[in-house]
Design an enzyme around this catalytic site. Structure first.
Site, mmCIF file in Angstrom:
data_model
loop_
_atom_site.group_PDB
_atom_site.id
_atom_site.type_symbol
_atom_site.label_atom_id
_atom_site.label_comp_id
_atom_site.label_asym_id
_atom_site.label_seq_id
_atom_site.Cartn_x
_atom_site.Cartn_y
_atom_site.Cartn_z
ATOM 1 N N ASP A 67 19.991 71.694 59.903
ATOM 2 C CA ASP A 67 20.482 71.866 58.533
ATOM 3 C C ASP A 67 19.332 71.788 57.529
ATOM 4 O OD1 ASP A 67 20.002 69.137 58.832
ATOM 5 O OD2 ASP A 67 22.118 68.609 58.874
ATOM 6 N N ASN A 128 30.450 58.991 58.462
ATOM 7 C CA ASN A 128 31.772 59.634 58.390
ATOM 8 C C ASN A 128 32.037 60.532 59.611
ATOM 9 O OD1 ASN A 128 30.100 61.794 57.951
ATOM 10 N ND2 ASN A 128 31.034 62.446 56.015
ATOM 11 N N HIS A 130 30.035 62.967 60.687
ATOM 12 C CA HIS A 130 29.486 64.330 60.636
ATOM 13 C C HIS A 130 28.367 64.506 61.663
ATOM 14 C CE1 HIS A 130 26.351 63.437 57.192
ATOM 15 N NE2 HIS A 130 25.853 63.138 58.372
ATOM 16 N N GLU A 135 30.928 68.314 57.683
ATOM 17 C CA GLU A 135 31.652 67.184 57.116
ATOM 18 C C GLU A 135 33.098 67.205 57.623
ATOM 19 O OE1 GLU A 135 29.821 65.112 55.952
ATOM 20 O OE2 GLU A 135 28.588 65.700 54.248
HETATM 21 P P1 PGA Z 1 20.482 59.000 59.663
HETATM 22 O O1 PGA Z 1 21.478 60.182 59.374
HETATM 23 O O2 PGA Z 1 19.719 59.373 60.875
HETATM 24 O O3 PGA Z 1 19.601 58.935 58.458
HETATM 25 O O4 PGA Z 1 21.312 57.771 59.879
HETATM 26 C C1 PGA Z 1 22.288 60.638 60.399
HETATM 27 C C2 PGA Z 1 23.221 61.728 59.888
HETATM 28 O O5 PGA Z 1 23.660 61.656 58.734
HETATM 29 O O6 PGA Z 1 23.514 62.653 60.666
#
Ligand code: PGA
Length: 233
Positions: A67, A128, A130, A135
């Site tokens: 992404d 959450n 994702h 999302e």
């Molecule tokens: P993080 O993010 O590695 O900073 O915890 C993970 C994500 O949001 O996929």
């Protein structure tokens, strides 16, 4: 889904790095799917060390990032282009023209397929549920597209910015279908903040669009790699 738990995130990251290094050692044309965020940083450090130690070349490797924020300049320090250069690409012999990021001016899914498909996809997981920026509400057949970020994601990612207002509201993300097409998926989850979401994932039996990571139960080769903190209470 196969679960592996390590005492520390360093050991867990070393295991993930070994999966990548072994793959590249056996196939110089490996196609990798890469993630950003705080979770994979240690894995990238370990890949850099091991590539030097074992003299593994990434010159023919192709990478597809999961992404990127929309809209952001690729030279902006908050962009995932910048993150990848800082944390991996500038420290191995990969060719930047072989590193791809999703954008609206290309068919990313077709591009991935045209390079032979992703051999190993690295994933983190959001609080959450994702994966990438898919999302809650993302459909199983979703392809690479523009996605509005959840308020909870904006709040979580504000730790990288001066304020929550600065966090972009949109991103371009591989879809769930895009991710599931990878031959192997390695999901990393570290730290006690991830305990709840890790256990929700491990207790999942079917796809629920409100919990996008649940799509992983449909894939035949997924490894969930945890440190003790994300797994044990
Ligand atoms: P993080 O993010 O590695 O900073 O915890 C993970 C994500 O949001 O996929």
């Amino acid at each position: 889904m196969k679960l592996k738990i390590f005492d520390t995130k360093e050991l867990a990251s070393e295991y993930a790095a070994d999966l990548i290094i072994d793959k590249v050692k056996n196939n110089k044309n490996t196609v990798l799917g890469l993630a950003t965020g705080s979770t994979p940083i240690q894995t990238y450090k370990s890949i850099i060390e091991k590539s030097k130690l074992y003299d593994i070349s990434f010159a023919k490797v192709k990478t597809f990032n999961l992404d990127e924020y929309h809209v952001i300049d690729k030279y902006n320090e908050q962009s995932y282009h910048y993150f990848m250069k800082e944390n991996l690409f500038s420290k191995i012999d990969i060719k930047l023209e072989n590193t791809y990021f999703p954008s609206l001016d290309q068919n990313y899914d077709e591009l991935i397929e045209s390079k032979g498909g992703i051999d190993i996809q690295i994933l983190g997981i959001g609080l959450n549920g994702h994966i990438g920026f898919n999302e809650p509400g993302s459909s199983l057949d979703s392809k690479t597209r523009k996605e509005k970020l959840d308020q909870s994601t904006i709040t979580a990612n504000s730790r990288f910015f001066n304020s929550e207002n600065e966090v972009p509201k949109f991103a371009i993300t591989m879809g769930i279908d895009t991710i599931l097409k990878s031959k192997k998926i390695v999901l990393l989850a570290f730290g006690k903040a991830k305990y709840k979401v890790v256990h929700k994932l491990l207790n999942t039996t079917k796809f629920d669009s409100n919990f996008p990571a649940s799509a992983l139960v449909l894939h035949p080769d997924v490894e969930i790699i945890c440190d003790k903190e994300s797994y044990e209470k």
